[in-house]
Scaffold this active site. Structure first.
Site: not given
Length: 535
Positions: A133-134, A143, A293, A295, A379, A381
């Site tokens: 991810s980031h 994942k 980000d 992905d 979320e 985030s």
């Protein structure tokens, strides 16, 4: 650094070191070859464990395999192909070995499986995404998304973790694997990005964006932050004839073009104003601009007001969607994590709809999105996804591309920026202030968090207001939150331990201003100190 990372990828991890074992968090397994926590042995073991799970679950369809632009993603992608091919799994990748975003993988899984609904014993598809991810450039990640298209449930990841560690313990002797050249010859390519982009009109009013740009010259900019969003945005611009200024088309595994994040580290976090400094510096060139980000499962929304707080944008998105998706109806639920803003609660209630509040982690939204009873899940985030116009699943993983385009739709349809829409919401529902603080937390205190109950809170008020609810389980799905949330009519706090660091995260919000927020935080710390000591 890149050469050092790649050389270290082939090193054997120390199985006796817990930090070098396979460990699945909320977003898969992450680590670095430099730390002995993300190496060829880890990926081979994890992928073989995924193959074992597929056999047990009767998953016989293709596996969609994607990767992002982190340096370790390419060798891990090669390892994954070797193991998958060695086990006879049909692997599908993007055409021309293109990098592939998380939402594109999720969308591809759902599209494939939806076409088989009428069949019994259908060969369902699933997916693997190689991405941290980031996270910083030296990190790697992997994942797994089962046939529902979203992040794997905790019981699945626990099984994968245990099985992968067993493979590490036996030195990988029973892992089935082909040489890369043979494996690569068995992989099938599809235009996955093209299909995702071609069907965006199912979930976003692309015609409205096109029309507004033609009428008013709506100025749109995007910073893919060196990740998988780049080929998607390029394809979107071409497919829909949009004047889309990609301010940074660079792809560099060092991510040398990135400004340091708030702590001085390089981190491709599109919800961080420090990491988004390049785009913010030129925001006046655009009416609306976006960031993603590596992905592309997160969104960053920039307008004249700067980088929107993710909580603010979630509230705006939900408010707009409930007024512009007539086929959704009022029976569908709207999802948020319990540490997201209560502004969302007020917006959902104002529309006469039902809120679905869950613990931290997008995985809690997957079932609802997949079964089409959850219209939206988001979320704090900056990760979210939503149903299509006709209330069907679009992506059951976070989709940063769709959420960015939704901001463009909002501006095209209403003539207002997301920040202007949020200002209207605060005029109607109040203006909350929100903060998250990380505090030290040892192993004993982390264990104590899991034992907290409503009885652990002896106070009856919080910052001068009567406590209305004490939660250790989320009201939406009755799942443990791994901590505590205390609410009043005008504010709340929530606390939970970090899964990866020796700290706990304290979130708080007040609808009465900064002084009231400080009072909530102060009393929350005192309350937690007593509760954790008693436990």
């Amino acid at each position: 650094m890149i050469e050092t990372l790649l050389r270290a990828y082939t090193n054997r991890p120390d199985n006796a070191d817990p930090a070098q074992r396979v460990s699945f968090g909320t977003s898969g397994h992450r680590g670095s070859s430099l730390a002995g926590s993300f190496n060829d042995a880890h990926i081979a073991a994890i992928v073989q464990a995924v193959v074992d799970y597929r056999c047990e679950a009767g998953i016989t369809g293709p596996l969609f395999l994607g990767r992002d632009t982190h340096a370790l993603s390419r060798p891990a992608w090669d390892t994954a192909m070797e193991v998958l091919a060695g086990n006879g799994v049909e692997v599908v990748i993007a055409k021309e070995d293109e990098v592939l975003a998380t939402p594109v993988i999720s969308h591809a899984i759902l599209r494939h499986n939806a076409s088989l609904k009428a069949q019994s014993d259908a060969p369902l598809a699933d997916g693997l995404i190689i991405t941290p991810s980031h996270n910083p450039p030296e990190d790697g990640g992997i994942k797994y998304n089962p046939p529902h298209g979203g992040p794997a449930e905790a019981n699945i990841t626990a099984s994968l973790e245990a099985q992968a560690n067993r493979y590490l313990d036996d030195g990988g002797a029973t892992i089935q694997r082909l040489p890369l050249e043979q494996a690569r010859a068995l992989v099938r390519e599809q235009d996955l990005i093209g299909h995702y982009v071609d069907t965006l009109g199912d979930v976003i009013d692309m015609a409205a964006i096109q029309s507004q740009q033609q009428r008013s010259g709506l100025r749109l900019g995007v910073d893919p932050m060196g990740g998988t969003a780049l080929p998607i945005w390029q394809t979107i611009a071409k497919r829909y004839g949009l004047a889309l200024d990609i301010i940074n088309p660079q792809v560099d595994a060092n991510f040398a073009f990135m400004p340091p994040d708030h702590d001085g580290k390089i981190r491709m976090d599109c919800s961080s104003s420090a990491a988004m400094a390049n785009l913010l510096a030129i925001k006046d060139r655009f009416d609306l601009a976006f960031g993603n980000d590596p992905d592309a499962d997160r969104h960053g929304i920039v307008d004249a007001g700067g980088l929107m707080n993710p909580n603010h944008y979630l509230a705006v998105a939900i408010d707009y969607l409930l007024g512009h998706r007539p086929l959704w109806g009022q029976s569908l639920k709207l999802g948020k994590t319990l540490v997201s803003s209560s502004m969302i609660d007020r917006v959902v209630a104002a529309h006469g709809c039902e809120l679905y509040e869950v613990p931290v982690g997008f995985k809690w939204f997957v079932e609802g999105l997949h079964q089409s009873w959850l219209a939206f899940g988001g979320e704090e985030s900056a990760g979210a996804s939503l149903l299509t116009f006709d209330a069907m699943p679009w992506s059951t993983d976070k989709d940063g591309i769709a959420l960015c385009l939704l901001a463009a739709e909002i501006m095209a349809v209403t003539g207002q920026s997301p920040s202007q829409r949020y200002a209207e919401l605060t005029a109607r529902h109040g203006a909350p202030v929100y903060r998250r603080i990380d505090s030290p937390c040892d192993a004993q205190q982390k264990a104590a968090f899991k034992q907290l109950s409503a009885d652990s809170v002896v106070a009856s008020t919080l910052a001068g207001d009567p406590i209305t609810q004490i939660m250790t389980k989320a009201p939406g799905n009755n799942e443990s939150i791994g901590g505590l949330k205390v609410t009043t009519a005008h504010g709340w706090f929530a606390a939970r331990p970090s899964g990866t660091e020796a700290l706990y995260k304290l979130y708080a919000e007040s609808f009465r201003g900064e002084a009231h927020l400080e009072a909530i935080l102060d009393e929350a710390r005192q309350l937690l100190a007593v509760a954790l000591a008693v436990v």
